[in-house]
Design an enzyme around this catalytic site. Structure first.
Site, PDB file in Angstrom:
ATOM      1  N   GLY A 129     -57.282  23.888  49.930  1.00  0.00           N
ATOM      2  CA  GLY A 129     -56.254  23.439  50.656  1.00  0.00           C
ATOM      3  C   GLY A 129     -55.750  21.936  49.912  1.00  0.00           C
ATOM      4  CB  CYS A 163     -30.231  44.264  48.863  1.00  0.00           C
ATOM      5  SG  CYS A 163     -29.554  44.882  47.090  1.00  0.00           S
ATOM      6  CD  GLU A 164     -34.009  41.670  52.307  1.00  0.00           C
ATOM      7  OE1 GLU A 164     -33.754  41.104  53.470  1.00  0.00           O
ATOM      8  OE2 GLU A 164     -34.479  42.939  52.422  1.00  0.00           O
ATOM      9  CE1 TYR A 207     -46.235  31.457  53.474  1.00  0.00           C
ATOM     10  CE2 TYR A 207     -46.410  31.016  51.083  1.00  0.00           C
ATOM     11  CZ  TYR A 207     -46.884  31.623  52.340  1.00  0.00           C
ATOM     12  OH  TYR A 207     -47.989  32.402  52.226  1.00  0.00           O
ATOM     13  CD  GLU A 214     -63.543  29.230  50.071  1.00  0.00           C
ATOM     14  OE1 GLU A 214     -62.390  29.055  50.742  1.00  0.00           O
ATOM     15  OE2 GLU A 214     -64.618  29.813  50.456  1.00  0.00           O
TER      16      GLU A 214
END
Ligand SMILES: Cc1ncc(COP(=O)(O)O)c(C=O)c1O
Length: 410
Positions: free
Chosen positions: A239, A340-341, A313, A270
């Site tokens: 994180g 196409c977005e 995000y 991690e």
């Protein structure tokens, strides 16, 4: 130290001009700096070297085999969330003794694979899952070490879609249930429940959420160990943000010293993004430029299928031109992909270098959650990945061909 910089206004990665890297290749492509990856891993690993610990690189951020092999040589373990991630970690030479298996929806196949291959620890996210792993371990005839992933109900200062440590998020087991599990652990005859784990979110820039979590979980671990002395491993998750972080690794490590009993405890870290994000760039070419009612669109050949973070995000990835020509245009500009977005926009800027069709642009800091989140949307191929180390450039994943793409369809 950044390996991506302008020299005489020419953008270079590990000292090689972007146009040189792109010569003879099809854009877009990812390119990773081996030296950045090594630097990032070593800096973090050194800062936690005073603990009995393993730094388990989070494969969800980047699981390219060549990068994994590089990290394995530096002593990295792996944080995996699926059978195939675990297979990739093993294939890269990472020992199962250094692999932690997380994720809230493990299938029987995932669990069987992890147990059969002697995974160091499976992190469990619900009581149902605990029961299932116990049954599977019994049927295999092994005792599996388990970490209970705790949801500390702490909000991290990050985008809500990458927050994982509050009770509104689907992750982990409540503190109450964690107590119950440890009290009833004798009921799970094929499990060694001896670890607690947590991960409160990604891209965290402040120390405060970590401090609050360490304080809470440190107390919980001490309480459980005062009754049973069973906890031998604490997995503190990942994180940490690589950019604009308001704390040092040393301050982070100090908090672990402050809030946890270190005696007889192994720590697992991690990190994903911290290690891989700024090691990667995405090189793309300008296809077209158009102006509509005072707004400019620079259309590049990379799309949200190659790099979804801005669309998913609202992530901000700086876009750099290959030549810093010191000629700017002050106009509201979207740098967009061909998908196409309407959400296929990488960045909106008010001022950008004058750029021409056919020139290259580079998206920065895309070594984490870039390639691993890419897709074939709009029937576009998964793109090439390169590794650069000084002047040496190697293809470490080939661009997908049309035959690869349709090979499983009937
Ligand atoms: C359980 C777990 N560990 C580690 C990570 C890696 O996070 P980061 O890349 O922010 O370090 C994640 C990412 O979501 C995760 O879910």
């Amino acid at each position: 130290m950044s390996f991506l910089k302008y020299e005489n206004n020419i953008l270079k990665f590990e000292g090689v001009a972007i146009s040189e890297i792109a010569k003879g290749r099809t854009t877009p492509f990812y390119c990773y700096s081996q030296n950045t990856l090594i630097d990032n891993f070593n800096k973090f690993a050194n800062s936690v070297a005073s603990f009995d610990s393993t730094v388990c690189f989070s494969l969800k951020s980047n699981s390219n085999l060549t990068l994994l092999k590089t990290l394995e040589k530096l002593g990295a373990g792996a944080d995996v969330v699926s059978e195939w991630e675990m297979r990739k970690a093993l294939k890269a030479g990472i020992s199962a003794k250094n692999i932690v298996f997380s994720g809230i929806g493990k299938t029987d196949k995932d669990i069987q694979f992890a147990i059969n291959n002697d995974c160091f620890q499976i992190n469990v996210e619900s009581i149902d899952e605990l029961n299932r792993i116990n049954e599977i371990a019994a049927s295999i005839g092994k005792v599996q070490k388990i970490g209970i992933r705790i949801n500390p109900d702490i909000k991290a200062d990050t985008h809500k879609k990458i927050s994982t440590g509050s009770l509104e998020d689907k992750f982990g087991v409540s503190i109450e249930d964690t107590h119950k599990i440890f009290q009833n652990r004798a009921n799970y005859s094929s499990l060694k429940i001896s670890s607690i784990a947590f991960h409160i979110g990604s891209n965290i820039k402040e120390l405060n959420p970590f401090e609050n979590t360490f304080s809470l979980i440190g107390d919980l671990a001490k309480k459980i160990n005062s009754e049973t002395s069973i906890i031998d491993t604490i997995d503190v998750g990942g994180g940490l943000s690589p950019q604009k972080r308001n704390f040092t690794f040393e301050e982070y490590a100090k908090l672990i010293h402050k809030y946890f009993d270190l005696e007889g405890i192994k720590f697992i870290f991690e990190p994903g993004r911290l290690i891989s994000a700024d090691a990667g760039i995405l090189v793309s070419k300008v296809l077209y430029i158009k102006n509509i009612t005072g707004k400019k669109f620079i259309i590049i050949d990379a799309g949200m299928n190659d790099m979804i973070r801005p669309a998913l995000y609202d992530a901000n990835h700086e876009v750099l031109p290959e030549i810093n020509n010191d000629e700017f245009e002050e106009i509201n500009t979207d740098i967009v992909g061909p998908i196409c977005e309407s959400s296929d926009v990488f960045i909106n800027i008010k001022r950008f270098n004058k750029i021409k069709i056919g020139e290259y642009v580079v998206l920065k800091d895309v070594g984490a959650y870039g390639s691993t989140m890419s897709s074939n949307y709009n029937a576009r191929p998964l793109i090439e990945e390169l590794l650069i180390s000084g002047s040496e450039i190697t293809t470490i994943r080939k661009r997908q061909t049309f035959e690869d793409f349709i090979s499983n369809e009937v």
